[in-house]
Design an enzyme around this catalytic site. Structure first.
Site, short mmCIF file in Angstrom:
data_model
loop_
_atom_site.label_atom_id
_atom_site.label_comp_id
_atom_site.label_asym_id
_atom_site.label_seq_id
_atom_site.Cartn_x
_atom_site.Cartn_y
_atom_site.Cartn_z
N TYR A 1 22.99 7.82 5.50
CA TYR A 1 22.23 7.22 4.40
C TYR A 1 22.37 5.71 4.39
O TYR A 1 21.42 4.99 4.06
CB TYR A 1 22.70 7.80 3.07
CG TYR A 1 21.85 7.36 1.89
CD1 TYR A 1 20.71 8.07 1.53
CD2 TYR A 1 22.18 6.22 1.16
CE1 TYR A 1 19.92 7.66 0.47
CE2 TYR A 1 21.40 5.80 0.10
CZ TYR A 1 20.27 6.53 -0.25
OH TYR A 1 19.49 6.11 -1.29
N ARG B 1 -16.42 -0.04 8.58
CA ARG B 1 -15.79 -1.28 8.15
C ARG B 1 -16.90 -2.21 7.68
O ARG B 1 -17.31 -3.13 8.39
CB ARG B 1 -15.00 -1.92 9.32
CG ARG B 1 -13.58 -1.37 9.46
CD ARG B 1 -12.74 -1.75 8.27
NE ARG B 1 -11.36 -1.26 8.32
CZ ARG B 1 -10.81 -0.54 7.38
NH1 ARG B 1 -11.53 -0.13 6.35
NH2 ARG B 1 -9.55 -0.20 7.44
N PHE C 1 -7.79 -7.99 4.60
CA PHE C 1 -7.64 -6.60 4.99
C PHE C 1 -7.51 -5.78 3.71
O PHE C 1 -7.00 -6.27 2.70
CB PHE C 1 -6.44 -6.37 5.91
CG PHE C 1 -6.37 -4.95 6.40
CD1 PHE C 1 -7.35 -4.46 7.25
CD2 PHE C 1 -5.37 -4.10 5.98
CE1 PHE C 1 -7.33 -3.14 7.69
CE2 PHE C 1 -5.34 -2.78 6.41
CZ PHE C 1 -6.32 -2.30 7.27
N THR C 2 -7.93 -4.55 3.75
CA THR C 2 -8.10 -3.74 2.54
C THR C 2 -6.82 -3.60 1.73
O THR C 2 -6.78 -3.97 0.55
CB THR C 2 -8.64 -2.35 2.93
OG1 THR C 2 -7.80 -1.80 3.95
CG2 THR C 2 -10.07 -2.46 3.45
N LYS D 1 1.18 0.58 14.99
CA LYS D 1 0.20 0.06 15.96
C LYS D 1 0.91 -0.41 17.23
O LYS D 1 1.24 0.41 18.09
CB LYS D 1 -0.61 -1.07 15.33
CG LYS D 1 -1.72 -0.60 14.38
CD LYS D 1 -1.21 -0.34 13.00
CE LYS D 1 -2.32 -0.16 11.98
NZ LYS D 1 -1.77 0.18 10.64
N PHE E 1 -12.87 3.75 0.59
CA PHE E 1 -13.31 4.25 1.89
C PHE E 1 -12.50 5.46 2.34
O PHE E 1 -12.97 6.27 3.14
CB PHE E 1 -13.25 3.14 2.94
CG PHE E 1 -11.89 2.55 3.17
CD1 PHE E 1 -11.07 3.05 4.17
CD2 PHE E 1 -11.42 1.51 2.38
CE1 PHE E 1 -9.80 2.51 4.37
CE2 PHE E 1 -10.16 0.96 2.59
CZ PHE E 1 -9.35 1.47 3.58
N ASP F 1 0.78 -11.40 9.21
CA ASP F 1 0.44 -9.99 9.33
C ASP F 1 0.42 -9.69 10.82
O ASP F 1 -0.56 -9.94 11.51
CB ASP F 1 -0.92 -9.71 8.69
CG ASP F 1 -1.35 -8.25 8.84
OD1 ASP F 1 -0.70 -7.51 9.59
OD2 ASP F 1 -2.37 -7.87 8.24
#
Length: 459
Positions: free
Chosen positions: A73, A383, A125-126, A259, A450, A216
């Site tokens: 933990y 998009r 970005f969303t 990613k 979306f 980002d």
């Protein structure tokens, strides 16, 4: 790129069987999904190009690392391996793990943004914009105009327009800007990179105004590859060296590790300021987990550390971007309108140009994504206006200049033959594009619509 053929820098050890579907099957499935490809069941999809987030294939080394998970933990050894790897390749001194990138965005926004602040960035970005707005901020687009033109061949469409940035400071004052949000390989612009020259200029500008730069860095390795290929003075630099230089020009970073590092789950918030780190540690305990696991299992942190190392290998990134370029060239050779130049993680179709008979108010990108699925079983994503959402003050739909369908290629998953089949299906849709109908909402969520919206065809 060289015209000589290349092959993937990996070989296949295991395969996952995929289901072939009929046109009747696909018609039933897309209707049940309300013409939203996010609501399709994966069992009903032939080639899944919805996203590259968490859909990549891990290596044998990553899978071996999963077996070395320390699920303590507190103080897991995998956390320290991940932390040290992040500093080695990305330069950041402190790391706070999160369950995925939006967890890092949430903590960042809550700590740095006050009500009435403005957050400039090289295109929204969303989830990033939503977290900024939920913290009381307002996003301001400072990307160059070429980024909004799908036909522009500008090599670095992710660059910052300093006239826009100066105008914002003059209008609101530097004290109302907590940080500048800079994405590498800008997703909503078509996976377009920022140059190191532009980023260095931004570093000097930010120092002058005493404003942080937050990176980002979801697709930083792809951005580094484009710098290597396109920017003067970097042809002899490795992708790993360029990645480090990019990160070293920024103060903090959010990362969706699903990613570039090719893990199925995970992310982090990284920074160089120790006080900021301590505040983030307090926040992560509330929303994610202890500061040495932050919502991730030990095995996932180990796979992430190994994935970072693999993500900056030149052979890997050359093949990764090369597959995207391969699909883009197939479509361009058939005169299918796409965003130029081809981006790093996806090919973006220009829905406005493909479906000129459908007004943007009838969501042509959403309609095109549905039509591609019906034709071929290939799942892509919208998009455009649906992703852009509504102005929270007026309730009106945002109508972005770019109305796109994203064909996102997972890393180390599909072969060139899958790209051939994908291109053939899209070309068929393009030939009969006048048969595609516009859509209207039958259900619309309040935020990030979306993901869950439903639609019906218009007569």
């Amino acid at each position: 790129m060289s015209k000589r053929s290349w092959a993937e820098p990996w070989k296949i050890k295991m395969v996952e069987l995929i289901k072939m579907t009929s046109p009747a099957d696909r018609l039933k499935a897309i209707r049940q999904a309300g013409y939203n490809t996010f609501l399709l069941r994966s069992d009903d999809v032939y080639i899944d190009l919805l996203t590259d987030s968490g859909t990549g294939a891990m290596s044998d080394r990553q899978w071996s690392g999963m077996m070395m998970g320390d699920e303590a933990y507190a103080g897991s050894r995998n956390f320290y391996h991940m932390r040290d790897t992040i500093e080695q390749y990305y330069s950041y001194k402190f790391t706070v793990p999160t369950h995925q990138g939006r967890g890092a965005e949430h903590i960042l926004s809550q700590l740095l943004i006050s009500d009435g602040d403005y957050v400039p960035g090289n295109m929204y970005f969303t989830t990033t914009r939503l977290h900024q707005e939920m913290a009381g901020g307002r996003f301001v687009d400072i990307i160059i105009d070429e980024a909004h033109d799908p036909n522009s061949n500008h090599p670095f469409k992710g660059n910052v327009d300093f006239a826009k940035l100066d105008a914002l400071v003059e209008r609101v004052g530097a004290e109302k800007i907590p940080y500048i949000c800079i994405a590498t390989c800008v997703n909503m612009a078509g996976g377009q990179p920022i140059s190191l020259g532009n980023l260095k200029q931004l570093r000097a500008w930010a120092d002058k105004h005493d404003i942080m730069i937050v990176h980002d860095m979801t697709r930083v390795a792809e951005n580094a590859y484009f710098i290597q290929q396109r920017e003067e003075g970097y042809a002899d630099k490795s992708v790993a060296e360029i990645v480090y230089e990019i990160c070293d020009l920024t103060d903090a970073a959010t990362m969706s590790a699903k990613k570039d590092p090719m893990v199925n789950i995970g992310g982090f918030l990284a920074m160089n300021d120790e006080e900021f780190y301590r505040k983030a540690c307090n926040m992560v305990v509330i929303f994610e987990g202890l500061h040495t696991y932050g919502g991730m299992a030990g095995r996932d942190m180990e796979a992430l550390a190994i994935g970072i190392t693999e993500s900056v290998h030149d052979d890997h990134i050359r093949a990764r971007v090369g597959q995207v370029e391969y699909l883009g060239e197939l479509l361009k050779s058939a005169d299918v309108p796409i965003v130029k130049p081809t981006g790093g993680h996806a090919v973006f179709l220009d829905a406005k140009a493909i479906l000129p008979h459908i007004p943007q108010e009838q969501f042509p990108a959403q309609a095109l994504a549905s039509a591609i699925y019906l034709e071929s079983g290939v799942r892509s994503m919208e998009r455009g206006a649906v992703s852009a959402g509504r102005n929270k003050e007026t309730g009106e739909n945002y109508m972005p200049r770019l109305e796109l369908v994203r064909l996102t290629i997972p890393r180390r998953v599909y072969t060139q033959a899958h790209m051939d089949v994908t291109a053939e299906g899209i070309i068929e849709v393009y030939k009969k594009a006048d048969q595609v109908k516009g859509l209207r909402f039958t259900y619309e969520p309040d935020v990030l619509r979306f993901f869950q919206s439903r639609f019906e065809e218009l007569d």
